[in-house]
Design a protein around this motif. Structure first.
Motif, PDB file in Angstrom:
ATOM      1  N   ILE A 159      74.425  91.223 -33.144  1.00 15.10           N
ATOM      2  CA  ILE A 159      72.874  91.236 -32.544  1.00 15.10           C
ATOM      3  C   ILE A 159      73.023  92.676 -31.388  1.00 15.10           C
ATOM      4  O   ILE A 159      73.291  91.777 -30.174  1.00 15.10           O
ATOM      5  N   LYS A 160      72.438  93.510 -31.111  1.00 10.29           N
ATOM      6  CA  LYS A 160      71.951  94.109 -29.813  1.00 10.29           C
ATOM      7  C   LYS A 160      70.234  94.350 -29.378  1.00 10.29           C
ATOM      8  O   LYS A 160      69.096  94.731 -30.774  1.00 10.29           O
ATOM      9  N   GLY A 161      70.111  94.734 -28.382  1.00  8.37           N
ATOM     10  CA  GLY A 161      68.601  94.549 -27.712  1.00  8.37           C
ATOM     11  C   GLY A 161      69.286  94.378 -26.167  1.00  8.37           C
ATOM     12  O   GLY A 161      69.761  93.974 -25.908  1.00  8.37           O
ATOM     13  N   ASP A 162      68.114  95.333 -25.702  1.00  7.16           N
ATOM     14  CA  ASP A 162      67.924  95.135 -24.067  1.00  7.16           C
ATOM     15  C   ASP A 162      67.280  93.619 -23.893  1.00  7.16           C
ATOM     16  O   ASP A 162      67.076  92.973 -24.992  1.00  7.16           O
ATOM     17  N   ARG A 163      67.407  93.397 -23.292  1.00  8.40           N
ATOM     18  CA  ARG A 163      66.663  91.986 -21.744  1.00  8.40           C
ATOM     19  C   ARG A 163      65.862  91.825 -22.892  1.00  8.40           C
ATOM     20  O   ARG A 163      64.724  92.911 -22.404  1.00  8.40           O
ATOM     21  N   ASN A 164      65.206  90.609 -23.175  1.00 13.02           N
ATOM     22  CA  ASN A 164      63.846  89.963 -23.040  1.00 13.02           C
ATOM     23  C   ASN A 164      63.670  90.669 -24.514  1.00 13.02           C
ATOM     24  O   ASN A 164      61.742  90.933 -24.097  1.00 13.02           O
ATOM     25  N   SER A 165      64.314  90.742 -25.222  1.00  7.70           N
ATOM     26  CA  SER A 165      63.134  91.733 -26.366  1.00  7.70           C
ATOM     27  C   SER A 165      63.959  90.443 -27.680  1.00  7.70           C
ATOM     28  O   SER A 165      63.181  90.399 -28.555  1.00  7.70           O
ATOM     29  N   GLY A 166      64.252  89.359 -27.365  1.00  8.07           N
ATOM     30  CA  GLY A 166      64.609  88.305 -28.435  1.00  8.07           C
ATOM     31  C   GLY A 166      65.291  87.725 -29.125  1.00  8.07           C
ATOM     32  O   GLY A 166      65.271  87.311 -30.360  1.00  8.07           O
ATOM     33  N   LYS A 167      66.668  88.984 -29.190  1.00  5.66           N
ATOM     34  CA  LYS A 167      68.080  88.560 -29.794  1.00  5.66           C
ATOM     35  C   LYS A 167      68.540  87.384 -29.325  1.00  5.66           C
ATOM     36  O   LYS A 167      69.272  86.744 -30.825  1.00  5.66           O
ATOM     37  N   THR A 168      68.764  86.719 -28.654  1.00  7.73           N
ATOM     38  CA  THR A 168      68.765  85.540 -29.037  1.00  7.73           C
ATOM     39  C   THR A 168      68.425  84.647 -28.874  1.00  7.73           C
ATOM     40  O   THR A 168      68.642  83.179 -29.842  1.00  7.73           O
ATOM     41  N   CYS A 169      67.262  84.640 -29.154  1.00 10.25           N
ATOM     42  CA  CYS A 169      66.199  83.590 -29.710  1.00 10.25           C
ATOM     43  C   CYS A 169      66.582  84.061 -31.406  1.00 10.25           C
ATOM     44  O   CYS A 169      66.642  82.757 -32.009  1.00 10.25           O
ATOM     45  N   LEU A 170      67.013  84.882 -31.747  1.00  8.20           N
ATOM     46  CA  LEU A 170      67.318  85.549 -33.551  1.00  8.20           C
ATOM     47  C   LEU A 170      68.345  85.592 -33.433  1.00  8.20           C
ATOM     48  O   LEU A 170      68.665  84.275 -34.758  1.00  8.20           O
ATOM     49  N   LYS A 214      84.441  96.454 -33.822  1.00 11.39           N
ATOM     50  CA  LYS A 214      85.435  96.612 -34.064  1.00 11.39           C
ATOM     51  C   LYS A 214      85.270  95.964 -35.496  1.00 11.39           C
ATOM     52  O   LYS A 214      85.128  94.138 -34.903  1.00 11.39           O
ATOM     53  N   GLY A 215      86.014  96.358 -36.733  1.00  9.26           N
ATOM     54  CA  GLY A 215      85.643  94.087 -37.343  1.00  9.26           C
ATOM     55  C   GLY A 215      83.898  94.386 -37.919  1.00  9.26           C
ATOM     56  O   GLY A 215      84.058  93.276 -38.473  1.00  9.26           O
ATOM     57  N   THR A 216      83.320  95.009 -37.986  1.00  7.20           N
ATOM     58  CA  THR A 216      81.841  94.629 -37.864  1.00  7.20           C
ATOM     59  C   THR A 216      81.474  95.553 -39.296  1.00  7.20           C
ATOM     60  O   THR A 216      81.547  96.383 -39.630  1.00  7.20           O
ATOM     61  N   HIS A 217      81.050  94.368 -39.933  1.00  3.71           N
ATOM     62  CA  HIS A 217      80.162  94.924 -41.235  1.00  3.71           C
ATOM     63  C   HIS A 217      78.386  95.019 -41.674  1.00  3.71           C
ATOM     64  O   HIS A 217      77.862  95.426 -42.627  1.00  3.71           O
ATOM     65  N   GLY A 218      77.424  94.927 -40.550  1.00  2.00           N
ATOM     66  CA  GLY A 218      76.461  94.928 -40.164  1.00  2.00           C
ATOM     67  C   GLY A 218      76.404  94.613 -37.832  1.00  2.00           C
ATOM     68  O   GLY A 218      77.033  93.525 -37.989  1.00  2.00           O
ATOM     69  N   VAL A 219      74.771  95.332 -38.642  1.00  4.46           N
ATOM     70  CA  VAL A 219      74.596  95.321 -37.019  1.00  4.46           C
ATOM     71  C   VAL A 219      72.811  95.443 -37.176  1.00  4.46           C
ATOM     72  O   VAL A 219      71.853  95.724 -37.826  1.00  4.46           O
ATOM     73  N   ILE A 220      72.105  94.057 -36.258  1.00  2.00           N
ATOM     74  CA  ILE A 220      71.402  93.966 -36.479  1.00  2.00           C
ATOM     75  C   ILE A 220      70.165  94.584 -34.861  1.00  2.00           C
ATOM     76  O   ILE A 220      71.375  94.052 -34.139  1.00  2.00           O
ATOM     77  N   PHE A 221      69.643  95.667 -34.640  1.00  2.00           N
ATOM     78  CA  PHE A 221      68.567  95.975 -33.044  1.00  2.00           C
ATOM     79  C   PHE A 221      67.645  95.394 -33.537  1.00  2.00           C
ATOM     80  O   PHE A 221      67.203  95.591 -34.337  1.00  2.00           O
ATOM     81  N   ILE A 222      67.190  95.235 -32.598  1.00  2.12           N
ATOM     82  CA  ILE A 222      65.612  94.367 -32.240  1.00  2.12           C
ATOM     83  C   ILE A 222      65.470  94.604 -30.896  1.00  2.12           C
ATOM     84  O   ILE A 222      66.016  95.113 -30.069  1.00  2.12           O
ATOM     85  N   PHE A 223      64.042  95.233 -31.258  1.00  5.91           N
ATOM     86  CA  PHE A 223      63.164  95.451 -29.591  1.00  5.91           C
ATOM     87  C   PHE A 223      61.822  94.626 -29.913  1.00  5.91           C
ATOM     88  O   PHE A 223      61.589  94.238 -30.355  1.00  5.91           O
ATOM     89  N   ASP A 224      60.802  94.759 -28.861  1.00  4.83           N
ATOM     90  CA  ASP A 224      59.598  93.421 -28.067  1.00  4.83           C
ATOM     91  C   ASP A 224      58.742  95.410 -28.801  1.00  4.83           C
ATOM     92  O   ASP A 224      58.994  95.999 -27.798  1.00  4.83           O
ATOM     93  N   ILE A 225      58.211  94.990 -29.335  1.00  4.90           N
ATOM     94  CA  ILE A 225      56.585  95.930 -29.718  1.00  4.90           C
ATOM     95  C   ILE A 225      55.806  96.069 -28.837  1.00  4.90           C
ATOM     96  O   ILE A 225      55.115  97.369 -28.643  1.00  4.90           O
ATOM     97  N   THR A 226      55.842  94.970 -27.597  1.00  2.00           N
ATOM     98  CA  THR A 226      55.016  94.580 -26.724  1.00  2.00           C
ATOM     99  C   THR A 226      55.659  95.946 -25.397  1.00  2.00           C
ATOM    100  O   THR A 226      54.747  95.805 -23.966  1.00  2.00           O
ATOM    101  N   LYS A 227      57.162  96.216 -25.450  1.00  3.20           N
ATOM    102  CA  LYS A 227      57.490  96.980 -24.167  1.00  3.20           C
ATOM    103  C   LYS A 227      58.253  97.617 -24.942  1.00  3.20           C
ATOM    104  O   LYS A 227      58.878  98.303 -25.676  1.00  3.20           O
TER     105      LYS A 227
END
Length: 371
Positions: free
Chosen positions: A39-50, A133-146
């Motif tokens: 899971i990738k995203g900028d700070r305060n985008s909700g990736k840790t909540c996901l 490395k060894g990754t099978h899928g990537v989730i990008f997350i962003f805040d639609i209000t930022k």
């Protein structure tokens, strides 16, 4: 909506969370596939909540920045199979923060080169590890209000290797009245990406970690990296099968030109085995006959010894006081008489001859009287 900490949450070193007992029991029965999703995203985008939502944890309003990469395992299964899939979920931090050490009072703090180069003092982030490395899928997350969280996605998503499937999530859909990134803008970005032919899918969806919207879609998205992983496994098996076919064909070709494929040698080997078997049986039979003969001879010798023992004459009784006073002539007569009777008793053949002589004499006497 960053790193929400719940009660009872246990983490180990480098942000790797310990697996609960229920998952340990399920994984102990056997795992068919291991899948890694980041899971990738900028700070305060909700990736840790996901990251926590995927583990089944409740939504938390509090926000705590994530200092380094976190890893957790979840159980997932594909709808068409009964295979157990262990999914490693990585909450990626691009640039981590070194944990602050508590100051020790009353001691002089000194710095040297070995302490500055200590690898344990470096945070575990994307600069320290190759997260793809060894990754099978990537989730990008962003805040639609930022807007700046969306710019992070447009900058980082093209850097993902082309063979890895990607899903882009627009978070905070429950705050749609404050959105600054439209749905159309995100969809156009995904569709117009310049990726070579044969690249993996890139999809866009919107979600809300607060009410769980979009999580069902995300679980369905896991099917794409899983099917890619299954396809790679099947291709490896096909390659191994192809190599085994070639090696078996070569072995058969060698056997056709070997001595094992010669019928004359095969028959000769059978004859030799048969002769060896007959020889072994003859030796066993001869040994049995020899043992039986020895046993019979031993039994016959025992019978002869027994007969000799029974035919041995009884020694004469010692003379009493009255017998000692007899004359030598009378004692010698008794000795001769006892020897005569003992000799007759000791030889059955002599006794038989004596009987025959008596019968002949009796017959002659009868004839004499008749005449």
């Amino acid at each position: 909506m960053g790193n929400e900490q719940t009660k009872g949450d246990v983490t180990t070193g480098f942000g790797i969370q310990s697996m609960d007992q229920q998952l340990q029991r399920k994984f102990s029965k056997g795992i068919q596939f291991n899948m890694k999703v980041v899971i990738k995203g900028d700070r305060n985008s909700g990736k840790t909540c996901l990251f926590h939502r995927l583990q089944g944890k409740p939504f938390q309003e509090s926000y705590i920045p994530t200092d380094e990469i976190q890893v957790a395992s979840i159980l997932w299964s594909y709808k068409e199979t009964l295979d157990t899939v262990k999914v490693e979920v990585w909450d990626v931090v691009d640039r981590g923060k070194t944990p602050k050490k508590k100051k020790q009072q009353g001691r002089l703090k000194m710095f040297n080169d070995s302490e500055a180069q200590d690898p344990t003092s470096q945070p575990l982030d994307a600069q320290f590890l190759d997260v793809y490395k060894g990754t099978h899928g990537v989730i990008f997350i962003f805040d639609i209000t930022k807007q700046w969280t969306y710019q992070y996605v447009t900058r980082e998503l093209p850097l993902v290797p082309y063979h890895i499937p990607v899903v882009l999530l627009g978070n905070f859909r429950d705050m749609g009245e404050h959105r600054v990134v439209s749905n159309l803008e995100a969809v156009n970005f995904v569709e117009l990406m310049d990726r070579p032919e044969g690249s993996a899918d890139v999809r866009y969806a919107e979600c809300s970690m607060k009410d769980g919207f979009g999580l069902k879609y995300l679980h369905k998205f896991f099917s794409i990296p899983f099917l890619h992983l299954q396809q790679e496994s099947l291709l490896r098996q096909l390659q191994i099968n192809r190599e085994l076919l070639l090696s078996t064909s070569e072995e058969l070709s060698l056997d056709e030109n070997s001595e094992e494929h010669n019928y004359e040698l095969f028959k000769e080997a059978i004859v030799q085995k048969q002769k060896q078997r007959e020889k072994r049986l003859a030796e066993e039979k001869a040994a049995a006959i020899t043992a039986s003969t020895e046993e019979q001879s031993t039994d016959g010798k025992g019978l002869v010894d027994k007969e000799r023992t029974s035919s041995t004459p009884t020694p004469p009784l010692p003379a009493t006081g009255t017998q000692r006073s007899d004359s030598p002539r009378r004692s010698s007569f008794r000795e001769r008489l006892s020897q005569k009777f003992s000799s007759k008793k000791s030889s059955p053949l002599t006794a038989k001859k004596e009987h025959m002589k008596g019968a002949v004499l009796l017959l002659l006497l009868l004839l004499f009287f008749v005449v």
